[in-house]
Motif scaffolding. Structure first.
Motif, PDB file in Angstrom:
ATOM      1  N   LEU A 245      69.504  37.934  14.084  1.00  0.00           N
ATOM      2  CA  LEU A 245      68.139  37.647  14.504  1.00  0.00           C
ATOM      3  C   LEU A 245      67.382  38.939  14.827  1.00  0.00           C
ATOM      4  O   LEU A 245      66.195  39.078  14.506  1.00  0.00           O
ATOM      5  N   HIS A 246      68.062  39.888  15.453  1.00  0.00           N
ATOM      6  CA  HIS A 246      67.456  41.171  15.789  1.00  0.00           C
ATOM      7  C   HIS A 246      67.027  41.911  14.522  1.00  0.00           C
ATOM      8  O   HIS A 246      65.919  42.441  14.434  1.00  0.00           O
ATOM      9  N   LEU A 252      63.478  39.580  21.967  1.00  0.00           N
ATOM     10  CA  LEU A 252      64.483  39.212  22.956  1.00  0.00           C
ATOM     11  C   LEU A 252      64.312  37.781  23.444  1.00  0.00           C
ATOM     12  O   LEU A 252      65.296  37.084  23.707  1.00  0.00           O
ATOM     13  N   ASP A 253      63.071  37.319  23.538  1.00  0.00           N
ATOM     14  CA  ASP A 253      62.826  35.946  23.983  1.00  0.00           C
ATOM     15  C   ASP A 253      63.412  34.936  23.004  1.00  0.00           C
ATOM     16  O   ASP A 253      64.017  33.937  23.405  1.00  0.00           O
ATOM     17  N   VAL A 258      67.693  30.983  21.451  1.00  0.00           N
ATOM     18  CA  VAL A 258      68.704  30.496  20.502  1.00  0.00           C
ATOM     19  C   VAL A 258      70.076  30.443  21.167  1.00  0.00           C
ATOM     20  O   VAL A 258      70.808  29.449  21.043  1.00  0.00           O
ATOM     21  N   ILE A 259      70.427  31.506  21.895  1.00  0.00           N
ATOM     22  CA  ILE A 259      71.731  31.522  22.569  1.00  0.00           C
ATOM     23  C   ILE A 259      71.784  30.456  23.662  1.00  0.00           C
ATOM     24  O   ILE A 259      72.817  29.805  23.870  1.00  0.00           O
ATOM     25  N   HIS A 305      66.322  33.505   6.522  1.00  0.00           N
ATOM     26  CA  HIS A 305      65.496  33.979   7.636  1.00  0.00           C
ATOM     27  C   HIS A 305      64.912  32.833   8.455  1.00  0.00           C
ATOM     28  O   HIS A 305      64.016  33.064   9.272  1.00  0.00           O
ATOM     29  N   ARG A 306      65.391  31.613   8.248  1.00  0.00           N
ATOM     30  CA  ARG A 306      64.862  30.447   8.961  1.00  0.00           C
ATOM     31  C   ARG A 306      65.499  30.348  10.346  1.00  0.00           C
ATOM     32  O   ARG A 306      66.654  29.934  10.472  1.00  0.00           O
ATOM     33  N   VAL A 307      64.744  30.703  11.357  1.00  0.00           N
ATOM     34  CA  VAL A 307      65.269  30.708  12.723  1.00  0.00           C
ATOM     35  C   VAL A 307      65.640  29.292  13.167  1.00  0.00           C
ATOM     36  O   VAL A 307      66.652  29.107  13.852  1.00  0.00           O
TER      37      VAL A 307
END
Length: 413
Positions: A245-246, A252-253, A258-259, A305-307
């Motif tokens: 993701l980074h 960071l948000d 996600v975590i 790249h789909r979050v």
């Protein structure tokens, strides 16, 4: 149960705050995606290394002694991590993360503590309730990383050191809860009620006792294997997701959210998983866990790249892990006599975390060289093979295998 749950809540905060940032920090300090995978490895390896000392302390001094050892190690690890971030040295940060793994070791040991005084038909439910208590701290933890970082910088700490200082406070509080309020000690009381003796000897005696017990208890062996597979799959994918993701440009948000959702998947439904394991049987729930982990691997591997798809994959990953941990741990506990439980439980956590640490090393190399999609494929194949093996063993086993009141099994692979 109340004291164990309270310790899980505050200890969960400590584990999750560091979890959200560790791989990103190692990536920034080392400049290497491959080395960033060692962040998860260090934490899981620390949980593995502390599993047997925690089990030995529990076997000789009760659960209070074992849990105190684990949380004290995590507190020391957070202090070292703050120093390492200040000095901008990733090897020292990895060393600190090894000790931070004591928080995970304490959380894992606490789940077994909940079964010491459980009726046989409620062991999974009692275990799952303590696992569920981790939800509050674990889900909130990653989202506290940014505020903790801001507060830490106001207090003079370098950027990204604040979350580890906050985690140190959480582990200190967990230590106070266990030492001050876990009375009477559940394992000591259970042994007294059952007329069982305390374990004696050092680490080698603990390992030898555990292996001797597993040799004659195939049900416990199979449960231990499935716990290890579930944990390896979960840790491998989860540890590299913040890095993915980074690199994809998420801030960071987003990573914290996600975590947090992943950790919610791990813990929120654990009481339902425990109830189902007691009612329908432990092995069917283990098979369900493999199916969920397989689905998660497929989603993660094809997410691109789909979050939103990565998030869905991590939620399913957490649910599959919950099935494996709750049902497998209850089955291990039910299958061995109480005087040998700390040794077998400690070996279970050791092997589980060694497999998880190995998985993160391999995962970091796979993502660095071949990409996140290949990692999903590799994990999916591993889980599919394990699920098919367990289903085949279950069909061949005697009636009652893996149910709330299992028939004794003394032979088999």
């Amino acid at each position: 149960m109340a004291v164990l749950s309270a310790a899980q809540i505050v200890g969960g905060v400590g584990v999750a705050v560091g979890l959200a940032l560790s791989s990103v920090l190692v990536d920034e300090l080392s400049g290497s995606t491959v080395i960033s995978g060692f962040a998860g490895t260090a934490t899981v390896l620390g949980a593995a290394l502390l599993a047997l000392p925690t089990a030995k302390a529990s076997g000789s001094g009760g659960r209070r002694a074992g849990l105190s050892l684990a949380y004290a190690a995590a507190l020391a690890g957070c202090a070292i991590s703050v120093l390492a971030i200040s000095l901008r040295t990733w090897p020292l940060l990895l060393a600190g993360l090894v000790l931070v793994g004591g928080g995970s070791a304490g959380g894992l040991a606490a789940r077994y503590s909940a079964t010491d005084l459980s009726p046989k038909d409620r062991s999974a439910r009692h275990l799952s309730l303590v696992v569920w208590a981790s939800t509050i701290g674990s889900v909130a933890g990653p989202n506290l990383a940014k505020p903790a970082d801001q507060i830490g910088m106001r207090l003079g700490l370098v950027e990204k050191a604040g979350p580890f200082a906050f985690a140190a406070l959480a582990f200190a509080l967990a230590l106070v809860v266990v030492i001050g309020f876990l009375r009477p000690d559940p394992l000591k009381l259970a042994r007294e009620l059952n007329g069982a003796r305390e374990e004696a000897g050092g680490r080698n005696r603990t390992i030898r006792t555990a292996w001797q017990t597993l040799r004659t208890t195939p049900m416990a062996r199979r449960a231990l294997v499935m716990i290890a597979i579930s944990h390896t799959a979960m840790v491998s994918v989860m540890s590299m997701t913040p890095v993915k993701l980074h690199h994809d440009g998420s801030n960071l948000d987003v990573i914290g959210l996600v975590i947090s959702l992943h950790i919610a998947g791990m813990y929120v439904l654990s009481p339902v998983v425990g109830w189902l394991a007691d009612k329908a049987g432990k092995v069917p729930v283990l098979v369900l866990g493999m199916a969920l982990l397989l689905s998660a691997s497929a989603l993660a591997g094809t997410a691109g790249h789909r979050v939103w798809q990565v998030t869905a994959a991590l939620v399913l990953l957490g649910l599959g892990w919950s099935c494996g941990l709750v049902a497998g741990s209850a089955l291990v506990t039910e299958s061995v006599p109480i005087e040998r439980r700390p040794a077998v439980q400690g070996l279970s956590d050791l092997l589980m975390n060694v497999c998880g640490a190995t998985g993160t090393i391999v995962a970091g190399a796979i993502v660095g060289l071949l990409g996140y999609g290949v990692l999903g494929l590799v994990v999916g194949v591993m889980v599919a093979v394990a699920g098919l093996w367990l289903a085949a063993v279950w069909r061949r086993a005697a009636p009652g295998y893996g149910t709330a009141d299992p028939a004794p099994v003394t032979a088999g692979p």
